[in-house]
Design an enzyme around this catalytic site. Structure first.
Site, PDB file in Angstrom:
ATOM      1  N   TYR B 434      -4.332 -25.545   8.176  1.00  0.00           N
ATOM      2  CA  TYR B 434      -5.455 -25.218   7.352  1.00  0.00           C
ATOM      3  C   TYR B 434      -6.551 -24.705   8.201  1.00  0.00           C
ATOM      4  O   TYR B 434      -6.554 -24.495   9.321  1.00  0.00           O
ATOM      5  CB  TYR B 434      -6.037 -26.496   6.428  1.00  0.00           C
ATOM      6  CG  TYR B 434      -6.256 -27.802   6.983  1.00  0.00           C
ATOM      7  CD1 TYR B 434      -6.602 -27.933   8.311  1.00  0.00           C
ATOM      8  CD2 TYR B 434      -6.293 -28.788   6.344  1.00  0.00           C
ATOM      9  CE1 TYR B 434      -7.212 -29.157   8.931  1.00  0.00           C
ATOM     10  CE2 TYR B 434      -6.774 -30.138   6.707  1.00  0.00           C
ATOM     11  CZ  TYR B 434      -6.927 -30.087   8.092  1.00  0.00           C
ATOM     12  OH  TYR B 434      -7.294 -31.338   8.665  1.00  0.00           O
ATOM     13  N   GLU B 435      -7.534 -24.279   7.255  1.00  0.00           N
ATOM     14  CA  GLU B 435      -8.684 -23.448   7.972  1.00  0.00           C
ATOM     15  C   GLU B 435      -8.344 -22.295   8.635  1.00  0.00           C
ATOM     16  O   GLU B 435      -8.823 -21.818   9.643  1.00  0.00           O
ATOM     17  CB  GLU B 435      -9.479 -24.483   8.898  1.00  0.00           C
ATOM     18  CG  GLU B 435     -11.037 -24.025   9.016  1.00  0.00           C
ATOM     19  CD  GLU B 435     -11.726 -24.114   7.771  1.00  0.00           C
ATOM     20  OE1 GLU B 435     -11.569 -24.804   6.924  1.00  0.00           O
ATOM     21  OE2 GLU B 435     -12.686 -23.144   7.555  1.00  0.00           O
ATOM     22  N   GLY B 436      -7.291 -21.486   8.021  1.00  0.00           N
ATOM     23  CA  GLY B 436      -6.649 -20.527   8.668  1.00  0.00           C
ATOM     24  C   GLY B 436      -5.409 -20.783   9.467  1.00  0.00           C
ATOM     25  O   GLY B 436      -5.763 -21.395  10.805  1.00  0.00           O
ATOM     26  N   GLN B 441      -5.425 -17.375  13.245  1.00  0.00           N
ATOM     27  CA  GLN B 441      -6.347 -17.346  14.305  1.00  0.00           C
ATOM     28  C   GLN B 441      -6.124 -16.201  15.236  1.00  0.00           C
ATOM     29  O   GLN B 441      -6.812 -15.554  15.920  1.00  0.00           O
ATOM     30  CB  GLN B 441      -6.403 -18.537  14.900  1.00  0.00           C
ATOM     31  CG  GLN B 441      -6.400 -19.892  13.928  1.00  0.00           C
ATOM     32  CD  GLN B 441      -7.979 -19.798  13.416  1.00  0.00           C
ATOM     33  OE1 GLN B 441      -8.810 -19.289  13.772  1.00  0.00           O
ATOM     34  NE2 GLN B 441      -7.957 -20.242  12.101  1.00  0.00           N
TER      35      GLN B 441
END
Lengths: 592, 592
Positions: B434-436, B441
């Site tokens: 999650y969060e990319g 990244q």
């Protein structure tokens, strides 16, 4: 729901193009022509896809339930087990005299991979039975064989292996379970065993437990351990079932995965047991099965990587997200499929090159087992003993990592249980632990196998690589992409061995601090060798005018990926190994 | 049951010996003397150990339950949430005018690590609230701030972030949720969002959803996305709660881990929403929070590694199994503790050197956030933007691997749920996604951050390393063990960047095929830098006559391990990167 398709073409390639099994002189191998193995694998693949795979999620979701001493397996397991029995799959490589089909072990491995990939938890019921039957086959008396093997070959009765106790796993010398001789040739066993896979369930009429225990008055520690047959129901002389024995399931464990298999706490309360093999030689009896059992676990690691990869690939082709950096590849759609992205490719190629290379390694190891057991080939025996901890440790570690990569391709959908990718990871995790945790494999490799028989097996291994490189050094198509990296990686392995030899005697910790890295270094060299040989086999097929050129070209390209992108790990492992024990052992325990 | 003790001494070492926060000119830092930070961490650690940690297994076992649209959190969560609120922890770094304590972000990170290590699933309820509050703080109108921030700072109301939809995660341009303007400044939102952490639960009076949606008629794709505030209950002018809004939880997901957090499918049916920031600038509004949010996830990866390591260490000291190869170390006991074995040491040192080095990296990144946000330092802003994908990707990947190592030390006991080691692994897995997702990244790092601002940030990073090496080159104690390996690793990073520059323009795939390796290479160099600096700090403390010599010597020894045994990975990553796209992109999609 995830799916599974047996990779028959890849398996056939390994069996025939790489290992050329039908031409091998090992007894039983002449039957293994491409048509025969193809037919067996086709049928096995059908069972895996249609019977076992659909039950994989069911097993994970429902798990096993213990009620009033009875373990209920997940919905559909019983019926599937009947199908497996009727197909004769459990005894595929067991002797015909006990109802088996006497195929070579390599076929057991290949068929096992399909079953395990489709449903690892389910397949363990027959896997444990196979292990127990093999032990009875090697160490049992004629009576014992006649009593147990026909029913175990068919899986009418299943089997278990009881080693671990709450306070001892690796260090079985600490064992407390006792076996009191009764004077009539039988023993009464009392104690508790834990982590007993398939220990109790509702799919067989009887369960034959093989139990390690100590006979009072015997030698201390591991040398005082004996192996016993303890049936759940006593077996009458006419083969019918008698009274319930003093063995029961006390609990089933909640686990990270393989929920469909019942992992039991087994309580022995004056349970009647019969010595299998000799008194106090229980560990030796277990060790005879060890190579096969450990190769079987390596197979599980590979199998989960294969099925996870298959499903990652489907998603990568299907899921539309983002655009290729080099220009739209699906201009009429809202986005391009994931597979256009280089980092997704990197992940898929890591997986693909591992499963295909790992399978070659696994099948090669299985062939060595056949050459040893069926052909009495001592060099093969030595080599497979050396390679076994690598097959087990490397294939399960890397197999697990590959399931994590496959799960990652699904993004958030990989983390929820709905898509089944999490289960592959959770199921694969156990293979790094059981049948000797991978750290123990590394210890076995460096502490025992490397120097075994005066180092003959490891020398033979290096000779194989040298010969292969020498035989093919004129082959320009192989040289830069395959032979050179293989040579380099092999040098790293030799340098590590040299480091151990030069430092391990004066400081064993210097060798053991690098054991884990060595196991992985060794694994990479093995897969490098496999890929070089497979590339050659594929080139040979192309030169011979094989019609499916795309298949063989794909093999070569996948091999090139492995050599270029995976094999460089060997230098890192060597660098770590050569730092020795100094930084590893620098702290006192209380400094942690 | 696993335990957790906040590593306060290690944290204080990073804050004061390494980062020297109290002497820093960043606004708010002069308050951060060792006594103050020690008191805060002591209190936070107490809450983590006594309130949050005991609920970790409860949350995992019970999970969240959806009944009639209401989500019930696990037993004890509500009471614990009250304690957290009363302690003022959620608003520790938020402005005083809204009820916060206005501490620097670095303290939010340090405190957050303790909470997240003790109970990641629980801590996410406040974490998401913090993220949503930060967005309102930066982009909200005065009215919006006054309406929402006081209640969110105290966590009386919690918050969520709604980005993902079933068909789009990374590629948010494909978004379908619509926001129809109502002419009165409000909008009606309709659509479905998935994977919404803390989306619905029973611990707060109201939930403030931040929702990305498209205003009809706006630009296509990602440029037409706007951000909206959608409260669960409408808020009256006097601040009291009004009618239920048209947002509801349709389902909660079954997941691999973080069962204690409700991961919701959220259905918006003409829900009233208010624009946050400007029309069609929703992604920009999200991006302002991105660095902090991603650093927060990197923190989670580190935190799970820390708690898993702590419990692995306890077991390694406690569990008796086998004997030291160099002679019995516990001669009066039945066996030696696991920690005597070199391969167990290797695993523990991998973990220890990662968590301590990773924490330094994480805290350094947080300090850069403070220097940027509080100090208006543009160079710090550039540097932390560059480092953010590394902090997120590297710390979560490696953090996960460390939980797997920790689990392995328990053998079979690590696989059953009873000991809690499986949960650390399962919980840690989400942070890679999650969060990319970490592949994203890596793409952000190589495709965007590396060349950002004409490459100034990456140049500044290399200058830091060069300066540090130059300043200390006369320091013999540092040179061979720290400076030389750091120099070597840094060269590998530079060579990779050079490869991308020389090849990425003509073939972007050549750079992107190496993005993941680059992220890891970068991470290792950062931890190498941290360890070199920490070793120096420890030596300085020892030279200054610090009383706890064992602590500082342990730091140096742990750093030496990292440099010798972990940093050699950089050469492997470089080797992989320099093979470019050729083998990665060799296959057509249908050849897979």
């Amino acid at each position: 729901m995830p799916s599974y398709t047996a990779p028959i073409k890849d398996m056939q390639f390994v069996l025939h193009d790489l290992l050329n099994v039908a031409a091998d002189s090992t007894p039983g191998y002449s039957d293994l022509d491409a048509e025969f193995t193809g037919a067996v694998l086709e049928e096995a693949g059908k069972v895996a896809s249609e019977v076992l795979s659909p039950l994989n999620v069911v097993g994970d979701t429902e798990g096993c339930v213990l009620e009033n001493g009875v373990v209920r397996t997940p919905t559909g397991f019983k019926e599937a087990f009947e199908e497996i029995k009727q197909g004769g799959w459990p005894g595929i490589d067991l002797p015909e005299e006990f109802g088996g089909q006497n195929m070579p072990y390599i076929m057991y491995t290949a068929v096992g991979e399909t079953a395990s990939a489709a449903n690892q938890a389910f397949t363990m019921y027959q896997g444990l039975t196979h292990g127990a039957a093999s032990a009875i086959l090697v160490h049992g008396s004629d009576d014992q064989k006649a009593t147990y093997l026909p029913k175990m070959t068919s899986c009418e009765w299943t089997g278990t292996m009881n080693l671990t106790e709450p306070h001892c796993g690796t260090d079985l010398g600490l064992m407390r379970t006792k076996a009191e001789p009764q004077g009539d040739g039988s023993y009464k066993l009392t104690g508790q065993k834990i982590f007993i896979s398939s220990g109790e369930h509702d799919m067989a009429d009887n369960i034959i437990h093989l139990v390690l225990a100590k006979i009072p008055g015997g030698p201390e520690g591991i040398k005082g351990v004996s192996l016993f047959i303890v049936p759940k129901f006593m077996v009458n002389d006419d083969g019918s079932l008698g009274a319930r024995n003093g063995v029961s399931c006390g609990a089933i464990e909640e686990k990270m995965g393989i929920h469909g298999n019942s992992t039991c706490v087994m309580n022995y309360e004056e349970a009647t047991g019969y010595l299998l093999g000799e008194e106090h030689k229980g560990m030796r009896a277990m060790f005879t099965m060890m190579n096969e059992a450990r190769i079987g676990v390596g197979m599980q690691g590979l199998a989960q990587a294969e099925v996870a990869y298959q499903n990652a690939l489907i998603y990568a082709k299907d899921r539309l997200q983002g655009r290729a950096v080099t220009g739209d590849e699906n201009p009429d759609g809202p986005a391009d499929p994931l597979i256009v992205h280089p980092d997704i490719r990197r992940s898929l190629m890591d997986q693909k090159s591992f499963v295909e290379g790992g399978r070659a390694f696994l099948f090669w190891g299985s062939k060595l087992i056949d050459q040893s057991h069926r052909g009495g080939d001592e060099a093969a025996e030595g080599l497979v003993s050396l390679l076994t901890p690598v097959i087990k440790g490397f294939l399960t570690d890397q197999g697990y990592d590959m399931t994590v990569l496959a799960q990652q391709i699904y993004g958030g959908h990989g983390y929820i249980e709905e898509w089944g990718m999490s289960q592959f990871t959770r199921d694969a995790r156990i293979a790094m632990i059981y049948e000797g945790a991978n750290g123990v494999q590394a210890l076995d490799l460096v502490g025992r196998k490397l120097a075994a028989d005066g180092g003959k097996p490891i020398m033979a291994f290096f000779d194989m690589i040298k010969s292969f490189i020498k035989e093919n050094e004129g082959n320009e198509a192989l040289k830069a992409d395959f032979l050179d990296p293989l040579k380099e990686a092999s040098k790293h392995l030799q340098a590590s061995g040299m480091y151990f030899m030069q430092n391990g005697m004066k400081n064993p910790n210097a060798a053991l601090s690098g054991s884990y890295d060595f196991m992985h270094l060794f694994g990479h060299v093995c897969l490098g060798l496999m890929w070089a040989q497979m590339a050659k086999a594929a080139m040979t097929a192309l030169e011979g005018g094989a019609s499916d050129t795309s298949f063989y070209k794909t093999k070569i390209a996948t091999g090139r990926y492995y050599m270029a992108r995976r094999l460089p790990a060997t230098a890192m492992h060597l660098a770590r190994i050569e730092t020795g024990a100094e930084t590893v052992m620098a702290l006192e325990a209380d400094q942690f």
